[in-house]
Design an enzyme around this catalytic site. Sequence first.
Site, PDB file in Angstrom:
ATOM      1  N   ARG F 147      42.364  82.531  29.406  1.00 57.44           N
ATOM      2  CA  ARG F 147      42.303  81.774  30.659  1.00 57.44           C
ATOM      3  C   ARG F 147      42.399  80.273  30.428  1.00 57.44           C
ATOM      4  NH1 ARG F 147      37.768  81.822  33.946  1.00 57.44           N
ATOM      5  NH2 ARG F 147      36.500  82.497  32.197  1.00 57.44           N
ATOM      6  N   LYS F 148      42.783  79.857  29.231  1.00 57.72           N
ATOM      7  CA  LYS F 148      42.962  78.425  28.952  1.00 57.72           C
ATOM      8  C   LYS F 148      44.316  77.953  29.462  1.00 57.72           C
ATOM      9  CE  LYS F 148      39.797  78.395  25.031  1.00 57.72           C
ATOM     10  NZ  LYS F 148      39.618  78.252  23.569  1.00 57.72           N
TER      11      LYS F 148
END
Lengths: 296, 296, 296, 296, 296, 296
Positions: F147-148
């Site tokens: 989710r970066k």
Amino acid sequence: MNNSFAQLLPPSWKTLIQRYLEEDVPSFDVGGFVVGDEEMEALLYCKEKSKSIVLAGVPFFDEVFAELGCSVSWRYKEGDELSVTETGGPEGKIVVAVITGPCRRLLLGERTALNIISRASGVATASRELSAIAKESHWHGEVAGTRKTTPGFRLIEKYALLVGGCSTHRMDLSSMVMLKDNHVWATGSITNAVVKARKACGFSSKIEVEARTLEEAKEACAAGCDVVMLDNYASAEALIDDAKILKQSYPKVMVEASGGITKSTISAYFSPFVDIVSSGSLTAGYSIVDFSLKIK
Amino acid sequence: MNNSFAQLLPPSWKTLIQRYLEEDVPSFDVGGFVVGDEEMEALLYCKEKSKSIVLAGVPFFDEVFAELGCSVSWRYKEGDELSVTETGGPEGKIVVAVITGPCRRLLLGERTALNIISRASGVATASRELSAIAKESHWHGEVAGTRKTTPGFRLIEKYALLVGGCSTHRMDLSSMVMLKDNHVWATGSITNAVVKARKACGFSSKIEVEARTLEEAKEACAAGCDVVMLDNYASAEALIDDAKILKQSYPKVMVEASGGITKSTISAYFSPFVDIVSSGSLTAGYSIVDFSLKIK
Amino acid sequence: MNNSFAQLLPPSWKTLIQRYLEEDVPSFDVGGFVVGDEEMEALLYCKEKSKSIVLAGVPFFDEVFAELGCSVSWRYKEGDELSVTETGGPEGKIVVAVITGPCRRLLLGERTALNIISRASGVATASRELSAIAKESHWHGEVAGTRKTTPGFRLIEKYALLVGGCSTHRMDLSSMVMLKDNHVWATGSITNAVVKARKACGFSSKIEVEARTLEEAKEACAAGCDVVMLDNYASAEALIDDAKILKQSYPKVMVEASGGITKSTISAYFSPFVDIVSSGSLTAGYSIVDFSLKIK
Amino acid sequence: MNNSFAQLLPPSWKTLIQRYLEEDVPSFDVGGFVVGDEEMEALLYCKEKSKSIVLAGVPFFDEVFAELGCSVSWRYKEGDELSVTETGGPEGKIVVAVITGPCRRLLLGERTALNIISRASGVATASRELSAIAKESHWHGEVAGTRKTTPGFRLIEKYALLVGGCSTHRMDLSSMVMLKDNHVWATGSITNAVVKARKACGFSSKIEVEARTLEEAKEACAAGCDVVMLDNYASAEALIDDAKILKQSYPKVMVEASGGITKSTISAYFSPFVDIVSSGSLTAGYSIVDFSLKIK
Amino acid sequence: MNNSFAQLLPPSWKTLIQRYLEEDVPSFDVGGFVVGDEEMEALLYCKEKSKSIVLAGVPFFDEVFAELGCSVSWRYKEGDELSVTETGGPEGKIVVAVITGPCRRLLLGERTALNIISRASGVATASRELSAIAKESHWHGEVAGTRKTTPGFRLIEKYALLVGGCSTHRMDLSSMVMLKDNHVWATGSITNAVVKARKACGFSSKIEVEARTLEEAKEACAAGCDVVMLDNYASAEALIDDAKILKQSYPKVMVEASGGITKSTISAYFSPFVDIVSSGSLTAGYSIVDFSLKIK
Amino acid sequence: MNNSFAQLLPPSWKTLIQRYLEEDVPSFDVGGFVVGDEEMEALLYCKEKSKSIVLAGVPFFDEVFAELGCSVSWRYKEGDELSVTETGGPEGKIVVAVITGPCRRLLLGERTALNIISRASGVATASRELSAIAKESHWHGEVAGTRKTTPGFRLIEKYALLVGGCSTHRMDLSSMVMLKDNHVWATGSITNAVVKARKACGFSSKIEVEARTLEEAKEACAAGCDVVMLDNYASAEALIDDAKILKQSYPKVMVEASGGITKSTISAYFSPFVDIVSSGSLTAGYSIVDFSLKIK
């Protein structure tokens, strides 16, 4: 003369449909990836066994698929009564419409379109039942809904009331002014409340006052209200008695009967002295009509 | 350990409440002008006579009034069973909460807040009935809802399923992948459909396959699905027979029973070989709980 | 008893103010960076020399600065007449309010707040002029605006009509139904048009019909309309003659006079047989009141 | 070479039109239901008697009807001067455009489209008057508007300034930096303010400084500003004297004259030493051009 | 004198943060349900070993947690250089801030806040490197970014350029006009293009022209442009030679050098005849700074 | 069988593109006014010299221009490897697509479209590198992102992972539940955390637990988790040893390796006992592919 209630819809209602679709597909649609974009046909079935199903929600169903690049061809039209047991069809269900488009788009719209039409038809069916009883009684008035609608879904429920032959009643708090006991208490008297309301709404809006006794109703009429709601009376007879007296002094004021009125009790209110009978159950707790969609 | 389902709500859900309020008050509020901003108290009553009402929708009700600068003090908490006949109260109804705020703001929020809580409690009550039967049967599995929710109102209906003790099932089309006959037809085989779906969803999402026969179910398991739905079987017994065989070969695969399951038939599905029983009626066609709000 | 028209505003109107601010500051605010966040006071001056300025727009002005974390203290209140020449003040202008907050935030809100209040006060001032003439004539009716408002700014213009003592007339196309010649042509007759409209709007909305002759007006009344607009008559006298005849047959129907009515001609329409006089110029082409804001 | 100002419009401006329509039709359109979807033609009339009306707002008018599925055919083009008295036409009005589409959709768009074009043409007409005076004076500079625009309607008013031959001046607070007395006070000196502003806006934005004396103006120029505004001078002569001195030292700096400049006084400012003359009245308090729409 | 670049942010930028949060949490947050609302502290660590990390994004990080009801206490301030190897800390990382709030809310904001600050600090760090080289060279001009930013994230990347000591260059297509070869071709000549642009943008906006030869540059200056971009020259020397000639004729025109300029080549452009050097790599393909958040 | 990842996109993703365009063109587009609406062709060039560029972002690039009324004809397709050095082309660059439309609209979309495709292709190129190594190793598992991602741009970065042959991992916090040390601390034990999570997410969502030791991993598996993340192990060997032991007891549980894994170290993790290897660098700090657009 064209009579479609779809012609009531404002330019912005399509945004509602877009939001419904977004609610159901917030990010990727893996099922869509699986089936791809091959052109296909899907059948909309009605599976209800009841005789008195009323089809409603056609423009919303159409718009779901229009948003997705599909088209719908209807075998019945808005407001038609669908009679599954009579017309028959395979597996005791009838084909209501045929939808054409890329396979993944048919499946993208399926659940949202069905969720709409099953509820709209549920409201219209319940409305038709009550409006039919009124019609059979040769009653002059209107059976109306209320604001007891599902948040986010009101436009469709109000619309379905019309398809079923009932009135929408006021659309929202900004339509017709309605003064209840709370408003009266806060201003000291019914007269004060009506006068103050008129100051803000002017001539272009009606004012309805909820009355619990004949005296209250008379004060409301004298103060200039347009509609009086006789609410939660002990019996239909008692209500009609008061309505009759009221109409003699204020023939132009409309009288609305309200409060726990059901399908079994409604006909008792169909008096010449009552102009509106309203029922919250038309849009709250209504039954759903069972539709399904199958790709051929 | 804090167990409130309100802690599931995302930062953005308050926007939903704002939209609901806007739907009910698109322009001027003449009633509000009539009553003004005097600080008052309102009581939330539950009027249902049934013993098994489950209160649900507290965070949404709170937020409606928070948006309007009012505050709510609850006498019952989310998930409590309200027993009108037992606790009694004047006029056979019980006080559920007290709302405090300027008079016109209490009335501004009234209808939207009631429309939410009466529906959320309706879903939770229906859910509690089914989950209670499961509990009494000492069944290990989950009773679950479906995507048959009201467009624009899904978040609240899914939330109410949890309050009632049921599972939400997938939230939307972008959650767990679900492959039905349409997906299979389009790819040629169950195996192809599962493989293609896994390519897009990867390891982080489950894949469920709808099967109509034991052979289909087995192919789905062999292809790597996580859940198999046995849909519309002729009888609960037939379904459980297949589920048992399936579990012997694929003990890790979960089995869902679905298709026209009602309160009267559900207990027949509570087998050790069935892990999920789902029912669309929990969020479609449910009864409404009758709440009302009165200013003191 | 609190009489503020601000109590008419719906929960959502603050969104409008946010949009106005966004329109004026789409990206960086270099001026704000220059001045920083030091707490300061700003004075709102009215610079008009006219005696009959009516202050309007206070809740919107307040909200602009509330959005920015500033507070406003008023020396005059909504609807007050500001008399620059009498009360005097330095440089022939008077201090209307004091705004307190971080310097850059005062400047961020300045232009939007002034743009609102100068227009709202312009509309209210024009409205007060006409409503004052009506009052002096001891006329029973309402001077009303129209839908000739600035797109994106209607809520404020309609609100300012009320502050000035006039009526808003219908807020939008979804309020009171209004049937003009186009509607009549399309349905064949006034009667058809009214009957069809009632079918959709039900009892809760008024129906107004635009008539160009006494015959048309009579047909409209017989068909059940609530208001008749006598539009573009050759003279006030001719209009009043027809209104009088109409009122004899239909005493409950309201009569609206419209069409090129100006401040100099309006008093001729203040007849007991006319209930509403409307003028588009109240919200279209009105003069702006000159306000300015200075940081101390 | 195509010169249409419509080519300035960003992709998102159509959203604005959608909002305007939503403002006018928030829920049902009963009038639309009455007339139905029969294809019809409507004529756009200009009823003004003045010789110098400038038509403006064509792309916005077009978009209102495009949103509704209607099309517009123009007899005049954006920026044309409409001369009602000369070309004549029935009833002293001229046909400006013909709109074709379903009857109810023509009526849906009517009011919004007229509200736009009557205001845009009002701004363009006022702008043309001033720009024509400048042209006759063979002046080299720009007559410009200000940020005194109607909230929610700025894009159209700024656009109409261009159609009328004037400059928009900065579009918003995020465009060209403008430093006034408040900014100077907060930073201690004009020099500090300009240096600090440049640090944030960099080379790509102009910086304008409002000066009340020649000394202030000189300091601003020395600090690196691009434009100096000489505001509220006692006379045009005094302003031009200072402008002349300034230009001798800083020939590249532009000089703007501002402050209560009207049609009757503007020509006094058309000096070779003044580059911009700005007037708030172009977009605030302007007259409306009277258009109407009639279905044939 | 307060110098925070946060003071540049418009009222609406918080909407951006709300959207980022909604992107990361579209529906339920099960992890939040697991941890509940117990008040806790979290530490923000910087784990980079490089000496020249520049902290940027503080107001955006703050706003993420403000939206969620948490507060942030910083140990470093916007623009500080974080030196992990020097100050040390456990595990070779330093504590940059402490965030306090309910546990589930800390985790709700964690990923979005880190995604913002790691990128903003990445851009600021790259910007500081180039602006430091310029400073060491005692160059008078500006190192600037471009419009090569991440869609949906531009505001933060432009902001971070400022924190790093560079210029934003124009914010968007609606800021300073920029005319490239395409614009010239379409109008026939540089002069035509500049004249036409000025007609629309007026005095308040700068016009920059991209030139590939000295002749083009001269034509642009003669036509009235404010900035000339010398793009993709064979060498810095050739570019500076042309810039020098240009400045002799047009001393007020600014010269921008552009085209494949990197950290290793940039110092060659720091000439007195070049005012701006721009580099797309500052916001496109920049390195991320490694931050993490741990609950104590 | 159609395999396009574009078929994953939900109905609402076009709104994202509209926002990106609005971000780049908030008000007037003077450059567009300069060039006008003449129909033209533009070429999309890839200028990278690397052999392993992967083209990604085609549906988003298409939609930018579709929004603007232009059309795109591609010479390569989504996922193709572009080899500039081999196919050559003038100036060492290749033509990837031809865009046709009105000149100003081509320029309106240019920067946004390039900003998208250069980043999407950057992510896809980095993903292809890692997935190719996995393929060469004949590894059975998935290389996944995290989710970066860039706030506001996640959909495109996640999509590009798929084009590059990697997995998206969970799309957001509302997808697969992930329990880290913080969640465990707050509930007392891994078992408590998993049980509580399952109560809320039900059967339809996977639960992943982050473990730092074999004991933690075993507890997680026993508690019913679906995936175990072995994070930040000292070495790949140590991680694989634990994974092997775990798989013997819990063969159905998936094992994810994570923590500082780079292109040079990744192959060490391709064990039969590891099912997923995830790397944040695929969407954070990735290189941009250099594309440009030239009008012919």
